[in-house]
Motif scaffolding. Structure first.
Motif, mmCIF file in Angstrom:
data_model
loop_
_atom_site.group_PDB
_atom_site.id
_atom_site.type_symbol
_atom_site.label_atom_id
_atom_site.label_comp_id
_atom_site.label_asym_id
_atom_site.label_seq_id
_atom_site.Cartn_x
_atom_site.Cartn_y
_atom_site.Cartn_z
ATOM 1 N N ALA A 50 42.972 43.085 27.631
ATOM 2 C CA ALA A 50 41.760 43.893 27.784
ATOM 3 C C ALA A 50 41.116 44.154 26.421
ATOM 4 N N GLU A 51 41.941 44.352 25.397
ATOM 5 C CA GLU A 51 41.403 44.522 24.034
ATOM 6 C C GLU A 51 40.609 43.288 23.612
ATOM 7 N N THR A 52 41.184 42.101 23.854
ATOM 8 C CA THR A 52 40.506 40.862 23.454
ATOM 9 C C THR A 52 39.185 40.708 24.196
ATOM 10 N N ALA A 53 39.175 41.067 25.478
ATOM 11 C CA ALA A 53 37.924 41.010 26.257
ATOM 12 C C ALA A 53 36.889 41.950 25.679
ATOM 13 N N ASP A 54 37.322 43.134 25.232
ATOM 14 C CA ASP A 54 36.393 44.098 24.638
ATOM 15 C C ASP A 54 35.856 43.574 23.299
ATOM 16 N N ILE A 55 36.733 42.937 22.515
ATOM 17 C CA ILE A 55 36.321 42.394 21.212
ATOM 18 C C ILE A 55 35.273 41.291 21.392
ATOM 19 N N LEU A 56 35.483 40.425 22.393
ATOM 20 C CA LEU A 56 34.591 39.279 22.592
ATOM 21 C C LEU A 56 33.359 39.610 23.437
ATOM 22 N N GLY A 57 33.407 40.728 24.166
ATOM 23 C CA GLY A 57 32.308 41.082 25.057
ATOM 24 C C GLY A 57 31.135 41.709 24.328
ATOM 25 N N ALA A 58 30.056 41.923 25.073
ATOM 26 C CA ALA A 58 28.858 42.566 24.510
ATOM 27 C C ALA A 58 29.111 44.068 24.353
ATOM 28 N N PRO A 59 28.451 44.718 23.377
ATOM 29 C CA PRO A 59 28.695 46.143 23.113
ATOM 30 C C PRO A 59 28.476 47.036 24.333
ATOM 31 N N GLU A 60 27.521 46.648 25.172
ATOM 32 C CA GLU A 60 27.207 47.507 26.328
ATOM 33 C C GLU A 60 28.182 47.313 27.502
ATOM 34 N N GLN A 61 29.007 46.265 27.438
ATOM 35 C CA GLN A 61 29.956 46.029 28.530
ATOM 36 C C GLN A 61 31.161 46.966 28.413
ATOM 37 N N LYS A 62 31.690 47.364 29.553
ATOM 38 C CA LYS A 62 32.847 48.260 29.572
ATOM 39 C C LYS A 62 34.030 47.521 30.188
ATOM 40 N N VAL A 63 35.126 47.455 29.426
ATOM 41 C CA VAL A 63 36.339 46.789 29.891
ATOM 42 C C VAL A 63 37.312 47.847 30.405
ATOM 43 N N ILE A 64 37.845 47.601 31.596
ATOM 44 C CA ILE A 64 38.692 48.585 32.262
ATOM 45 C C ILE A 64 40.037 47.951 32.599
ATOM 46 N N LEU A 65 41.119 48.663 32.282
ATOM 47 C CA LEU A 65 42.474 48.226 32.626
ATOM 48 C C LEU A 65 42.977 49.150 33.739
ATOM 49 N N PRO A 66 43.233 48.633 34.935
ATOM 50 C CA PRO A 66 43.561 49.516 36.054
ATOM 51 C C PRO A 66 44.739 50.465 35.823
ATOM 52 N N ASP A 67 45.702 50.051 35.002
ATOM 53 C CA ASP A 67 46.812 50.943 34.658
ATOM 54 C C ASP A 67 47.032 50.844 33.150
ATOM 55 N N LEU A 68 46.801 51.953 32.443
ATOM 56 C CA LEU A 68 46.908 51.937 30.979
ATOM 57 C C LEU A 68 48.337 51.734 30.501
ATOM 58 N N ASP A 69 49.311 51.915 31.384
ATOM 59 C CA ASP A 69 50.708 51.708 31.000
ATOM 60 C C ASP A 69 51.111 50.237 31.051
ATOM 61 N N ALA A 70 50.189 49.360 31.439
ATOM 62 C CA ALA A 70 50.475 47.926 31.468
ATOM 63 C C ALA A 70 50.336 47.372 30.050
ATOM 64 N N GLY A 71 51.413 47.452 29.312
ATOM 65 C CA GLY A 71 51.408 46.979 27.925
ATOM 66 C C GLY A 71 52.099 45.635 27.804
ATOM 67 N N CYS A 72 52.409 45.231 26.573
ATOM 68 C CA CYS A 72 53.126 43.969 26.337
ATOM 69 C C CYS A 72 54.179 44.235 25.271
ATOM 70 N N PRO A 73 55.464 44.269 25.649
ATOM 71 C CA PRO A 73 56.515 44.538 24.664
ATOM 72 C C PRO A 73 56.482 43.583 23.474
ATOM 73 N N MET A 74 56.161 42.296 23.711
ATOM 74 C CA MET A 74 56.113 41.357 22.587
ATOM 75 C C MET A 74 55.009 41.734 21.602
#
Length: 361
Positions: free
Chosen positions: A82-106
């Motif tokens: 979701a971070e990468t989508a926000d970085i590459l997306g337009a400033p006005e676009q809003k990126v949403i992650l349905p569960d904020l606890d969905a992380g990546c241990p690696m």
């Protein structure tokens, strides 16, 4: 970026499958072209069926950037995606992650402070030119670090081309955060173990070799792919004579060496889809993808390399109730669980991503 997950309202937990389906479809219809839902290959079937696109993390982020009309991008994946989508997306676009606890241990295994300590030690000791290369499965902060220090990102699809280019230019590499992808790629390019050095992030008294290694490997790994072993390869070969074993390069080199093929999720999908009817495959990657490949290729036998289910627990946090909750909030004009990378971090991170895209042409 630390954000805490709000508890899912109780009302969403008691809904029937039919009711959730009806309301998700209704929300999608109401939001129309303002909404794009992206689903990673490792996502569970009951969620991915609502996605407009499915793919690996970078492909989905690129699709998000191309969805110019979409005001809301709901990413059914994990935090770094979701971070990468926000970085590459337009400033006005809003990126949403349905569960904020969905992380990546690696991704969390490479913390910026540790990476900076490692980099300072490398650059203080060696005259050789080192380039930091981070797998896209990393935090926005680590991508930004690479952008600031002349480095770039890579994927499992283009790591070979990127490392080959850098080595041909006489450069050395600090590879983050997945040691297995780094080692497997380096060996594919003809490097020996003595050309590599394994950095230990928890060792504060680490001694680097006197001569600069060609590649320094961070000691991160994917817990799912770590569960495949050479014994699993031996076992499936004994049970299914003539089976083809295909694995993701996040598996250890010992597993990759015993397998017939290794490559990215897209590579695995292409190989099995194009395979002749009646062929038998053991796949070393996340179980949701393996199960989907088995369903979508009924004329072939497709099994998981490890019969004990290898599930990405973090990816499976994204559920139908979470998806419905964020969509119904959007219907009501409320944005919940937005992922927003700070502009100063995004500015450097996008440099690392753009360098990768340029080198991958």
């Amino acid at each position: 970026m630390n954000m805490s997950q709000k508890p899912l309202p109780e009302q969403y937990l008691s809904l029937s499958e039919e009711e959730m389906d009806r309301r998700i479809q209704q929300a999608k219809k109401v939001l129309g072209s303002k909404l794009v839902i992206l689903g990673h290959h490792y996502q569970r079937d009951e969620v991915v069926r609502y996605c407009d696109h499915r793919g690996d993390s970078l492909k989905l982020s690129q699709l998000a950037a191309q969805a110019k009309d979409a005001e809301f991008i709901v990413f059914c994946g994990v935090h770094f995606m979701a971070e990468t989508a926000d970085i590459l997306g337009a400033p006005e676009q809003k990126v949403i992650l349905p569960d904020l606890d969905a992380g990546c241990p690696m991704a969390d295994m490479a913390e910026l402070e540790d990476v900076e300590r490692c980099w300072n030690q490398i650059t203080a000791q060696y005259q050789a030119e080192f380039v930091p290369v981070t797998y896209v499965n990393s935090t926005a902060e680590v991508k930004a670090f690479c952008g600031r220090h002349g480095g770039l990102t890579c994927t499992s699809s283009n790591a070979l081309k990127i490392l080959k280019t850098l080595f041909n230019e006489g450069k050395h590499v600090l590879f983050l955060p997945d040691e297995h992808l780094g080692r497997n790629t380096a060996i594919q390019l003809g490097l020996e173990e003595e050309d590599m050095f394994q950095w230990q992030r928890e060792n504060w008294d680490i001694e680097l070799p006197k001569v600069a290694p060609q590649i320094i490997l961070w000691d991160g790994y994917c817990g799912v792919h770590q569960r495949f072993t050479p014994a699993h390869v031996d076992y499936v070969r004994s049970q299914y004579p003539g089976i083809t074993v295909i694995v993701h390069p996040e598996c250890s080199h010992a597993v990759v060496e015993k397998s017939d093929l290794s490559g990215s999720t897209d590579f695995i999908i292409r190989q099995i889809t194009a395979a002749p009817a009646g062929s038998v495959w053991a796949v070393g990657t996340e179980i949701n993808l393996v199960s989907r490949l088995a369903k979508e290729n009924p004329d072939k036998t497709v099994i998981c390399l490890n019969e004990n289910v290898c599930l990405c627990v973090m990816m499976s946090r994204i559920s139908q109730p979470h998806l419905l909750w964020v969509l119904e909030n959007l219907q009501q004009g409320k944005v919940v669980n937005q992922i927003s990378v700070k502009p100063e971090i995004a500015k450097d991170a996008v440099v690392a991503l753009e360098r990768m895209l340029e080198l991958s042409k």
